[in-house]
Design a protein around this motif. Structure first.
Motif, PDB file in Angstrom:
ATOM      1  N   ILE A  15       0.866  -1.187   0.000  1.00 59.55           N
ATOM      2  CA  ILE A  15       0.000   0.000   0.000  1.00 59.55           C
ATOM      3  C   ILE A  15       0.897   1.231   0.000  1.00 59.55           C
ATOM      4  N   ASP A  19      -2.198   6.106   0.189  1.00 61.69           N
ATOM      5  CA  ASP A  19      -3.195   5.297  -0.528  1.00 61.69           C
ATOM      6  C   ASP A  19      -3.863   4.371   0.487  1.00 61.69           C
ATOM      7  N   ASP A  20      -4.897   3.620   0.074  1.00 61.64           N
ATOM      8  CA  ASP A  20      -5.498   2.650   0.991  1.00 61.64           C
ATOM      9  C   ASP A  20      -5.698   1.291   0.327  1.00 61.64           C
ATOM     10  N   LYS A  21      -5.075   1.116  -0.833  1.00 62.96           N
ATOM     11  CA  LYS A  21      -5.191  -0.161  -1.535  1.00 62.96           C
ATOM     12  C   LYS A  21      -3.820  -0.715  -1.905  1.00 62.96           C
ATOM     13  N   ARG A  23      -1.052  -2.062  -4.212  1.00 65.29           N
ATOM     14  CA  ARG A  23      -0.673  -1.781  -5.600  1.00 65.29           C
ATOM     15  C   ARG A  23       0.616  -2.510  -5.912  1.00 65.29           C
ATOM     16  N   TYR A  34      -1.036   1.141 -11.442  1.00 65.76           N
ATOM     17  CA  TYR A  34      -2.455   1.040 -11.072  1.00 65.76           C
ATOM     18  C   TYR A  34      -3.156   0.112 -12.041  1.00 65.76           C
TER      19      TYR A  34
END
Ligand SMILES: [Zn+2]
Length: 176
Positions: A15, A19-21, A23, A34
């Protein structure tokens, strides 16, 4: 995705800051890759009271019936992609009409778009991805032999709208 497209270093799944996802990140050249959903575009071609289905000659769902559809290409519009797929898979002659269904398939990162298309001929010249292209009346539709849920839901909406005498735009979420 395993290696960086820019510097060929091995990618790390993490992460990024802010960000919160998760990648795919390259720490060597400081690039974040992305991944975003893909658009699938197609048509529901009809001729009088019949609809056109294509029998798939390729995996996945080899031998199952589908509406002509495929991945959108860069540089084309939704409508251009839908028309291209209809020509490629069915060799159909048609007039492209309005957008009819939008189906979110979030589980696999796809959004499917189907346009209505009025066939101007009942002669087809299927491409290599199609074993057979033929017209079906509603009672002949092979509901248990359809390739995809998005195709089934789009056909259901079409026959329901036709019964009601008015075609709308249908938005659906497909969860399985
Ligand atoms: Zn890199």
């Amino acid at each position: 995705m395993k290696y960086c497209h820019h510097c060929a270093a091995e990618l790390i799944h993490k992460i990024p800051e802010g960000d919160d996802k998760l990648r795919h990140c390259c720490d060597a050249c400081d690039t974040i890759f992305y991944q975003n959903p893909n658009n699938v575009v197609g048509t529901l071609p009809y001729y009088g009271d019949k609809v056109l289905l294509c029998k798939r000659a390729i995996e996945p769902r080899l031998g199952k019936w589908t509406l002509p559809a495929g991945f959108m290409e860069l540089g084309e519009t939704l409508g251009e992609g839908a028309a291209r797929e209809t020509t490629e898979e069915a060799g159909a002659q048609f007039e492209l009409q309005g957008l009819f269904s939008v189906l979110n398939v979030a589980r696999v990162g796809q959004v499917h778009f189907f346009f209505l298309a009025e066939l101007t001929s009942d002669q087809f010249a299927p491409g290599h991805e199609t074993m057979e292209a033929r017209l079906f009346e509603e009672h002949e539709i092979p509901w248990d032999e359809l390739a995809f849920r998005t195709v089934k839901e789009t056909l259901r909406a079409f026959f329901a709208d036709r019964q009601a005498g008015e075609f709308g735009l249908h938005q659906m979420d497909i969860h399985h």
